[in-house]
Write a protein that holds these residues in place. Structure first.
Motif, PDB file in Angstrom:
ATOM      1  N   PRO A 295      20.896 -13.024  18.412  1.00  0.00           N
ATOM      2  CA  PRO A 295      19.650 -12.954  18.446  1.00  0.00           C
ATOM      3  C   PRO A 295      19.367 -11.465  18.262  1.00  0.00           C
ATOM      4  O   PRO A 295      20.054 -10.586  18.457  1.00  0.00           O
ATOM      5  CB  PRO A 295      19.472 -13.384  19.564  1.00  0.00           C
ATOM      6  CG  PRO A 295      20.513 -14.472  20.197  1.00  0.00           C
ATOM      7  CD  PRO A 295      21.729 -13.562  19.400  1.00  0.00           C
ATOM      8  N   ILE A 296      18.004 -11.394  17.590  1.00  0.00           N
ATOM      9  CA  ILE A 296      17.590  -9.841  17.035  1.00  0.00           C
ATOM     10  C   ILE A 296      16.302  -9.565  18.049  1.00  0.00           C
ATOM     11  O   ILE A 296      15.461 -10.267  18.213  1.00  0.00           O
ATOM     12  CB  ILE A 296      17.394 -10.019  15.736  1.00  0.00           C
ATOM     13  CG1 ILE A 296      18.404 -10.384  14.937  1.00  0.00           C
ATOM     14  CG2 ILE A 296      16.806  -8.718  15.366  1.00  0.00           C
ATOM     15  CD1 ILE A 296      19.706  -9.620  15.198  1.00  0.00           C
ATOM     16  N   LEU A 297      16.287  -8.464  18.565  1.00  0.00           N
ATOM     17  CA  LEU A 297      15.288  -7.762  19.293  1.00  0.00           C
ATOM     18  C   LEU A 297      14.807  -6.597  18.478  1.00  0.00           C
ATOM     19  O   LEU A 297      15.448  -5.609  18.519  1.00  0.00           O
ATOM     20  CB  LEU A 297      15.557  -7.553  20.849  1.00  0.00           C
ATOM     21  CG  LEU A 297      14.529  -6.939  21.542  1.00  0.00           C
ATOM     22  CD1 LEU A 297      12.964  -7.725  21.578  1.00  0.00           C
ATOM     23  CD2 LEU A 297      14.790  -6.662  23.031  1.00  0.00           C
ATOM     24  N   THR A 298      13.877  -6.642  17.773  1.00  0.00           N
ATOM     25  CA  THR A 298      13.194  -5.530  17.127  1.00  0.00           C
ATOM     26  C   THR A 298      11.813  -5.497  16.970  1.00  0.00           C
ATOM     27  O   THR A 298      11.047  -5.995  17.617  1.00  0.00           O
ATOM     28  CB  THR A 298      13.879  -5.610  15.539  1.00  0.00           C
ATOM     29  OG1 THR A 298      13.612  -4.428  14.715  1.00  0.00           O
ATOM     30  CG2 THR A 298      13.176  -6.721  14.744  1.00  0.00           C
ATOM     31  N   THR A 299      11.544  -4.619  16.141  1.00  0.00           N
ATOM     32  CA  THR A 299       9.943  -3.773  16.334  1.00  0.00           C
ATOM     33  C   THR A 299       9.155  -4.793  15.026  1.00  0.00           C
ATOM     34  O   THR A 299       9.561  -5.166  14.058  1.00  0.00           O
ATOM     35  CB  THR A 299       9.859  -2.422  16.186  1.00  0.00           C
ATOM     36  OG1 THR A 299      10.425  -2.023  15.160  1.00  0.00           O
ATOM     37  CG2 THR A 299      10.154  -1.784  17.370  1.00  0.00           C
ATOM     38  N   ASP A 300       7.572  -5.029  15.419  1.00  0.00           N
ATOM     39  CA  ASP A 300       6.762  -5.355  14.318  1.00  0.00           C
ATOM     40  C   ASP A 300       6.492  -4.432  13.485  1.00  0.00           C
ATOM     41  O   ASP A 300       5.459  -3.994  13.313  1.00  0.00           O
ATOM     42  CB  ASP A 300       5.830  -6.244  14.973  1.00  0.00           C
ATOM     43  CG  ASP A 300       4.804  -6.888  13.800  1.00  0.00           C
ATOM     44  OD1 ASP A 300       5.426  -7.217  12.985  1.00  0.00           O
ATOM     45  OD2 ASP A 300       3.813  -7.278  14.491  1.00  0.00           O
ATOM     46  N   ALA A 301       7.569  -3.888  12.778  1.00  0.00           N
ATOM     47  CA  ALA A 301       7.501  -2.536  11.998  1.00  0.00           C
ATOM     48  C   ALA A 301       7.881  -2.827  10.429  1.00  0.00           C
ATOM     49  O   ALA A 301       8.361  -3.928  10.305  1.00  0.00           O
ATOM     50  CB  ALA A 301       8.092  -1.388  12.363  1.00  0.00           C
ATOM     51  N   VAL A 302       7.536  -2.203   9.466  1.00  0.00           N
ATOM     52  CA  VAL A 302       7.774  -2.491   8.210  1.00  0.00           C
ATOM     53  C   VAL A 302       9.176  -2.238   8.118  1.00  0.00           C
ATOM     54  O   VAL A 302      10.208  -1.854   8.611  1.00  0.00           O
ATOM     55  CB  VAL A 302       7.272  -0.993   7.318  1.00  0.00           C
ATOM     56  CG1 VAL A 302       7.920  -1.114   5.826  1.00  0.00           C
ATOM     57  CG2 VAL A 302       6.003  -0.817   7.343  1.00  0.00           C
ATOM     58  N   GLY A 303       9.800  -3.403   7.370  1.00  0.00           N
ATOM     59  CA  GLY A 303      11.245  -3.766   7.149  1.00  0.00           C
ATOM     60  C   GLY A 303      11.861  -4.426   8.203  1.00  0.00           C
ATOM     61  O   GLY A 303      12.560  -5.485   8.029  1.00  0.00           O
ATOM     62  N   CYS A 304      11.571  -4.035   9.449  1.00  0.00           N
ATOM     63  CA  CYS A 304      12.007  -4.821  10.719  1.00  0.00           C
ATOM     64  C   CYS A 304      11.581  -6.142  10.722  1.00  0.00           C
ATOM     65  O   CYS A 304      12.426  -7.022  11.036  1.00  0.00           O
ATOM     66  CB  CYS A 304      12.027  -4.035  11.936  1.00  0.00           C
ATOM     67  SG  CYS A 304      12.667  -2.418  11.962  1.00  0.00           S
ATOM     68  N   ARG A 305      10.214  -6.333  10.612  1.00  0.00           N
ATOM     69  CA  ARG A 305       9.788  -7.552  10.790  1.00  0.00           C
ATOM     70  C   ARG A 305      10.145  -8.641   9.730  1.00  0.00           C
ATOM     71  O   ARG A 305      10.132  -9.923   9.915  1.00  0.00           O
ATOM     72  CB  ARG A 305       8.222  -7.498  10.581  1.00  0.00           C
ATOM     73  CG  ARG A 305       7.648  -6.891   9.321  1.00  0.00           C
ATOM     74  CD  ARG A 305       5.843  -7.413   9.345  1.00  0.00           C
ATOM     75  NE  ARG A 305       5.552  -6.337  10.368  1.00  0.00           N
ATOM     76  CZ  ARG A 305       4.873  -4.977   9.698  1.00  0.00           C
ATOM     77  NH1 ARG A 305       4.901  -4.799   8.299  1.00  0.00           N
ATOM     78  NH2 ARG A 305       4.320  -4.257  10.436  1.00  0.00           N
ATOM     79  N   ASP A 306      10.768  -8.330   8.663  1.00  0.00           N
ATOM     80  CA  ASP A 306      11.462  -9.139   7.561  1.00  0.00           C
ATOM     81  C   ASP A 306      12.499  -9.997   8.051  1.00  0.00           C
ATOM     82  O   ASP A 306      12.722 -10.914   7.334  1.00  0.00           O
ATOM     83  CB  ASP A 306      11.627  -8.496   6.515  1.00  0.00           C
ATOM     84  CG  ASP A 306      10.315  -7.966   5.760  1.00  0.00           C
ATOM     85  OD1 ASP A 306       9.862  -7.255   6.316  1.00  0.00           O
ATOM     86  OD2 ASP A 306      10.277  -8.265   4.483  1.00  0.00           O
ATOM     87  N   THR A 307      13.185  -9.538   9.235  1.00  0.00           N
ATOM     88  CA  THR A 307      14.274 -10.108   9.733  1.00  0.00           C
ATOM     89  C   THR A 307      14.375 -10.968  10.802  1.00  0.00           C
ATOM     90  O   THR A 307      15.114 -11.837  11.224  1.00  0.00           O
ATOM     91  CB  THR A 307      15.325  -8.950  10.282  1.00  0.00           C
ATOM     92  OG1 THR A 307      14.660  -8.319  11.296  1.00  0.00           O
ATOM     93  CG2 THR A 307      15.488  -7.912   9.032  1.00  0.00           C
ATOM     94  N   VAL A 308      13.084 -11.146  11.449  1.00  0.00           N
ATOM     95  CA  VAL A 308      12.836 -11.856  12.580  1.00  0.00           C
ATOM     96  C   VAL A 308      11.617 -12.912  12.339  1.00  0.00           C
ATOM     97  O   VAL A 308      10.623 -12.471  11.865  1.00  0.00           O
ATOM     98  CB  VAL A 308      12.629 -11.437  13.943  1.00  0.00           C
ATOM     99  CG1 VAL A 308      12.245 -11.905  14.993  1.00  0.00           C
ATOM    100  CG2 VAL A 308      13.855 -10.521  14.072  1.00  0.00           C
ATOM    101  N   VAL A 309      11.875 -14.360  12.712  1.00  0.00           N
ATOM    102  CA  VAL A 309      10.997 -15.360  12.891  1.00  0.00           C
ATOM    103  C   VAL A 309      10.633 -15.288  14.393  1.00  0.00           C
ATOM    104  O   VAL A 309      11.520 -15.975  15.056  1.00  0.00           O
ATOM    105  CB  VAL A 309      11.230 -16.574  12.240  1.00  0.00           C
ATOM    106  CG1 VAL A 309      10.065 -17.546  12.560  1.00  0.00           C
ATOM    107  CG2 VAL A 309      11.232 -16.511  10.724  1.00  0.00           C
ATOM    108  N   ASN A 310       9.505 -14.890  14.816  1.00  0.00           N
ATOM    109  CA  ASN A 310       9.297 -14.805  16.249  1.00  0.00           C
ATOM    110  C   ASN A 310       9.683 -16.137  16.939  1.00  0.00           C
ATOM    111  O   ASN A 310       8.932 -16.922  16.585  1.00  0.00           O
ATOM    112  CB  ASN A 310       7.770 -14.354  16.449  1.00  0.00           C
ATOM    113  CG  ASN A 310       7.735 -13.045  17.428  1.00  0.00           C
ATOM    114  OD1 ASN A 310       8.750 -12.636  17.737  1.00  0.00           O
ATOM    115  ND2 ASN A 310       6.575 -12.419  17.738  1.00  0.00           N
TER     116      ASN A 310
END
Length: 369
Positions: A295-310
Motif C-alpha cells: 500500500p502507498i501513502l504519498t502526497t496529492d502532489a505532481v507525479g505522486c498523485r499518479d500512483t494512487v487511487v485514493n
C-alpha cells in the motif's frame, strides 16, 4: 543507429535506464552512455549491457557558471566526435547543456526526458527565485530545437506548455521510468511490527521532515511502530544534515538505514511505503513498492498523485501537512485487514500502466527508433 544517452548521476543509470539501454542494444544500435565519472562496477555493468561509457564533468547541484560551461563544452565535444543519430538526455543539467550543445553543432534528433522539476522550480527567497528564472530561460533555449520532449506526468507537461518552455506538438507523456515487474515480484507482508518505509535522497522537498514529525506523533500512541528512512545524503541547497537525522534517531522516532544499491530487501521488509514528497516526475521507488505489493501513502502532489487511487491502493495527503500524514499512518496501523486488498491493487496498477517494457516501447516509438 548511434544513440547517446546523457544522464548525470552514474549510480542510478543501470536502475533507471538499464532496460532501455538493453532494448536499444538488442535492436542493433550502438549506444554510448554519458554521466559523471562512474565507479569501475558501474562501468562494468554498462559494458555488460553492450554499451560504451564516456564520462563528462557535471555538478548535479548548484549554479557554478564555470563548472556549467565546462559541462557544455565537454558534451559538445563528445557529441561532435560521436556524431550520434539520436540523443536522449534526462534530468536538468544533461537536458539543458546537452540540448544547447546539440543545437550548437546542428544535431537534429535531440530528445529530452523531464523526470521532475526539482528544487529550481520551487518558489522561495531571492536566490532561489533568481535560479528559477535562469533555469526556465535555459530550458526554453535548449528545448527549442528538440525533436521530442518526454514527460512523466501531465502536470509537468502542461506547465512547460503554459510557460512556453516547450512546443506542445513536441510533447509526449510516458508512465515514469517503468518498473521490471519480473524483478520486483509481489511479496507477502513480513511478520513483524508495522513498518513505514521512505526511500529518497535526504532532501527537504522529499517530505522527510514531515515523515519524522508524523512519526513523533504516531509513536505517542503506538511506540513500537517502525519508521525507516533509506537513502544517501545530498549536496543540494535543500539537503538534510546528518546532525538533523541523528537527532531524529536519538529521539527514537526514525531509523536511518543508510544508503544502498538494492532497495528490494528493504521494501519487502516494510508494510506501508511512504513518500510525502512536494513534487516528482513519477517516483520510481513508489512504483517498485507497488510492484512488490505494498500500500502507498504519498502526497496529492505532481507525479505522486499518479500512483494512487485514493482508498484503493493507498492514500493521498496534502503536502507539508504533518497532522494529516500522521492520521493516515494511524489508519493503516488500525486497519491491517485492508492491506492485502491495497497490495493487490498496487500490483495490478503496475502491471497495467507502469511496466518497464511498455514504457520503453513508448520512448523508443517517440524517438522514432
Amino acid at each position: 543507429m548511434k544513440i547517446v544517452i546523457i544522464g548525470a548521476y552514474p549510480n542510478s543509470i543501470i536502475g533507471f535506464r538499464g532496460p532501455l539501454i538493453r532494448k536499444f542494444v538488442n535492436a542493433g544500435h550502438q549506444v554510448t552512455v554519458m554521466t559523471a565519472q562512474a565507479s569501475i562496477d558501474v562501468i562494468a555493468e554498462i559494458t555488460a549491457l553492450g554499451a560504451t561509457f564516456q564520462p563528462y564533468s557535471v555538478e548535479r547541484n548548484g549554479v557554478n557558471p564555470i563548472a556549467d560551461l565546462k559541462t557544455l563544452f565537454e558534451i559538445k565535444k563528445a557529441l561532435k566526435t560521436l556524431q550520434p543519430d539520436h540523443v536522449l538526455a534526462y534530468t536538468i543539467k544533461p537536458i539543458i547543456w546537452g540540448g544547447i550543445a546539440a543545437r550548437l553543432i546542428g544535431l537534429k534528433n535531440f530528445n529530452a526526458m523531464i523526470t521532475g522539476l526539482g528544487y529550481a522550480f520551487e518558489s522561495g527567497g531571492f536566490a532561489r527565485n533568481a535560479v528559477n528564472v535562469i533555469v526556465k530561460r535555459l530550458y526554453k533555449y535548449s528545448l527549442a530545437n528538440a525533436k521530442s520532449i518526454i514527460f512523466q506526468n501531465l502536470d509537468n507537461r502542461q506547465l512547460f506548455v503554459e510557460l512556453e518552455l516547450a512546443d506542445e506538438k513536441k510533447c509526449h507523456r510516458v508512465f515514469g521510468s517503468g518498473v521490471d515487474i519480473t524483478a520486483y515480484q509481489q511479496q507477502p507482508f513480513p511478520e513483524q511490527e508495522t513498518t513505514f518505509l521512505l526511500i529518497a535522497r535526504l532532501l527537504g522537498d522529499k517530505g522527510i521532515r514531515e515523515f519524522a514529525g508524523a512519526a513523533e506523533i504516531v509513536k505517542k500512541s503506538y511506540p513500537n511502530v517502525k519508521f525507516q528512512v533509506l537513502g544517501p545524503y545530498d549536496s543540494s541547497p535543500d539537503k538534510i544534515s546528518a546532525s538533523e537525522v541523528a537527532q531524529w534517531q536519538a529521539q527514537g522516532n526514525i531509523d536511518y538505514l543508510g544508503e544502498t544499491d538494492n532497495v528490494k530487501p528493504y521494501i519487502k521488509a516494510c508494510h506501508i511505503y511512504t513518500l510525502p514528497s512536494y513534487h516528482e516526475g513519477l517516483p520510481r521507488t513508489v512504483l517498485e513498492a507497488m510492484s512488490i505489493g505494498r500500500p502507498i501513502l504519498t502526497t496529492d502532489a505532481v507525479g505522486c498523485r499518479d500512483t494512487v487511487v485514493n482508498g484503493e491502493n493507498g492514500w493521498l495527503v496534502a503536502t507539508r501537512n504533518v497532522d494529516e500524514l500522521a492520521k493516515r499512518m494511524i489508519w493503516f496501523i488500525e486497519n491491517p485487514q485492508q492491506w492485502h486488498r491495497m497490495a493487490n491493487a498496487s500490483r495490478a496498477m503496475v502491471e497495467d500502466k507502469f511496466n518497464v517494457t511498455q514504457v520503453n516501447e513508448a520512448i523508443s516509438h517517440i524517438m522514432g527508433l
